[in-house]
Design an enzyme around this catalytic site. Structure first.
Site, PDB file in Angstrom:
ATOM      1  CE1 TYR A 135      -3.528  -2.613   0.571  1.00 31.50           C
ATOM      2  CE2 TYR A 135      -4.637  -0.601   1.219  1.00 31.50           C
ATOM      3  CZ  TYR A 135      -4.684  -1.923   0.834  1.00 31.50           C
ATOM      4  OH  TYR A 135      -5.900  -2.543   0.721  1.00 31.50           O
ATOM      5  CE  LYS A 185       2.119 -17.786  -2.971  1.00 37.96           C
ATOM      6  NZ  LYS A 185       1.149 -18.898  -3.082  1.00 37.96           N
ATOM      7  CG  ASP A 217      -1.745 -20.148  -1.592  1.00 32.75           C
ATOM      8  OD1 ASP A 217      -1.221 -20.218  -0.467  1.00 32.75           O
ATOM      9  OD2 ASP A 217      -1.247 -20.690  -2.605  1.00 32.75           O
ATOM     10  CG  ASP A 241      -7.961  -4.807   1.739  1.00 33.36           C
ATOM     11  OD1 ASP A 241      -8.901  -4.347   2.426  1.00 33.36           O
ATOM     12  OD2 ASP A 241      -7.922  -4.747   0.498  1.00 33.36           O
ATOM     13  CG  ASP A 245     -13.629  -7.069   2.221  1.00 33.64           C
ATOM     14  OD1 ASP A 245     -13.478  -6.412   3.279  1.00 33.64           O
ATOM     15  OD2 ASP A 245     -14.068  -6.573   1.166  1.00 33.64           O
TER      16      ASP A 245
HETATM   17  C1  IPM Z   1     -10.294  -1.274   4.171  1.00 34.86           C
HETATM   18  C2  IPM Z   1     -10.569  -0.662   2.828  1.00 34.86           C
HETATM   19  C3  IPM Z   1      -9.434   0.294   2.489  1.00 34.86           C
HETATM   20  C4  IPM Z   1      -8.149  -0.527   2.451  1.00 34.86           C
HETATM   21  C5  IPM Z   1      -9.617   1.075   1.185  1.00 34.86           C
HETATM   22  C6  IPM Z   1     -10.900   1.861   1.189  1.00 34.86           C
HETATM   23  C7  IPM Z   1      -8.454   1.958   0.888  1.00 34.86           C
HETATM   24  O1  IPM Z   1     -10.723  -1.650   1.858  1.00 34.86           O
HETATM   25  O2  IPM Z   1     -10.203  -0.514   5.161  1.00 34.86           O
HETATM   26  O3  IPM Z   1     -10.179  -2.496   4.244  1.00 34.86           O
HETATM   27  O4  IPM Z   1      -7.867  -1.188   1.452  1.00 34.86           O
HETATM   28  O5  IPM Z   1      -7.424  -0.502   3.443  1.00 34.86           O
HETATM   29 MG    MG Z   2     -10.733  -3.626   2.650  1.00 32.31          MG
END
Ligand code: IPM
Ligand code: MG
Length: 346
Positions: A135, A185, A217, A241, A245
């Site tokens: 990032y 990884k 993975d 990240d 999710d």
């Molecule tokens: C999160 C979001 C952010 C990230 C984005 C919006 C930049 O996806 O907080 O997980 O990738 O960190």
């Molecule tokens: Mg995110």
């Protein structure tokens, strides 16, 4: 205690307002100050993270954030983007660790696309590195030479950056089931080989905590097949990240999940892990629970008020068990009705 509110974009203002009321109901005498971030800040000041916002956040005891982004600012070639506000804030406050607890409420287990026996009792704390890795790595650029366009991002970590976040994961696991999964990884990436060796080094200081290494993975797969086995999972920025999710699906709705971004000091940024959800913004449909639980984390980590944190968490559990449901949970309650139920339970 001063708390900076950064409602941001989309459903951000609706959910932060309810979380603020929840905090006020539990801890009297807090002072709140609102500032701009994200798309709304671009519209009003030209910058996704205005200086006034940074200054206010730096001098606050804690920051409660809604969400940033939306179709209005979604031009991939734009020089300024709402997300830069969020990334810039994490960096400006040196919030290197992002805590994302994923717990399955028994009453909501049927909402998960996974079979009950796979998700019952899931209780994972993700610790995502937040201010380094791909990032933030340099160089990062795009160039065109001889008709070929190339884009470069850099994935870089120092041993110190890895050590501090892994140490935190180990410390947190001591209040839990004493099991740390370090994600990397290492079969491909040099940065991952450093990550793994630092994790091994840190684990020597925590002989009471079990450490296992997972390749990212296979970790992604095991999160679906064997989620119960995970206690604390520590990962570099982008792996974390993606995995968080994915793990949100276990809980049934991303609208339920909170997060805390922490640095060395007490100050931190607290936000739901869902985004700005522009499609439902302003309609009172958003689930405020992710932000309300973020407020509980704020009380715990920044205000040192464990009692307030537990009260909020119990109230949320209670209303969920009693059947309170917003639209994402298949129900009819509005954002403010759901939040009122939580305050009544308090
Ligand atoms: C999160 C979001 C952010 C990230 C984005 C919006 C930049 O996806 O907080 O997980 O990738 O960190
Ligand atoms: Mg995110």
């Amino acid at each position: 205690m001063k708390i900076v509110l950064l409602p941001g974009d989309g459903i951000g203002p609706e959910v932060t307002e309810e979380a603020r009321k929840t905090l006020e109901a539990v801890i009297p005498g807090l002072s709140f100050e609102e500032h701009a971030i994200g798309g709304i800040a671009i519209d009003t000041t030209g910058k996704p993270l205005p200086d006034a916002t940074i200054h206010a956040c730096k001098s606050a005891d804690a920051v409660l954030l809604g969400a940033v982004g939306g179709p209005k600012w979604d031009d991939p070639n734009a020089k300024v983007r709402p997300e830069q506000g969020l990334l810039g804030l994490r960096r400006a406050l040196d919030l290197f660790a992002n805590l994302r607890p994923v717990k399955v409420f028994p009453a909501l287990a049927e909402l998960s696309p996974l079979r009950l026996e796979r998700i019952e009792g899931v209780d994972i704390l993700f610790v995502r590195e937040l201010t380094s890795g791909i990032y933030f790595g340099e160089p990062r650029f795009r160039e065109t030479n001889g008709g070929v366009t190339r884009a470069v991002d850099t994935l870089s970590y120092t041993d110190g950056e890895i050590r501090r976040v892994v140490q935190l994961a180990f410390r947190l696991s001591r209040g839990r089931r004493k099991r740390v999964t370090s994600v990397d990884k290492a079969n491909v990436l040099e940065s991952s080989r450093l990550w793994r060796s630092v994790a091994n080094e840190v684990s020597k200081d925590f002989p009471d905590v079990a450490l296992e290494h997972h390749l990212v993975d296979s970790c992604a797969m095991r999160l679906i097949t064997h989620a119960k086995q995970f206690d604390v999972v520590v990962a570099e920025n982008m792996f974390g990240d993606i995995l968080t999710d994915e793990a949100a699906v276990l809980a049934g709705s991303i609208g339920l999940l909170p997060s805390a971004s922490l640095g060395e000091g007490k100050n931190g940024v607290y936000e739901p892990i869902h985004g700005s959800a522009p499609d439902i913004a302003g309609k009172g449909l958003a689930n405020p629970i992710g932000t309300i639980l973020s407020a509980a984390m704020l009380a715990r980590h920044s205000l040192g008020n464990e009692e307030a944190a537990v009260r909020i968490e119990r109230a949320v559990e209670r209303v969920i068990t009693d059947g309170a449901r917003t639209a994402d949970l298949g129900g009819k309650l509005s954002t403010s009705q759901m939040a009122s139920r939580v305050r009544e339970a308090l």
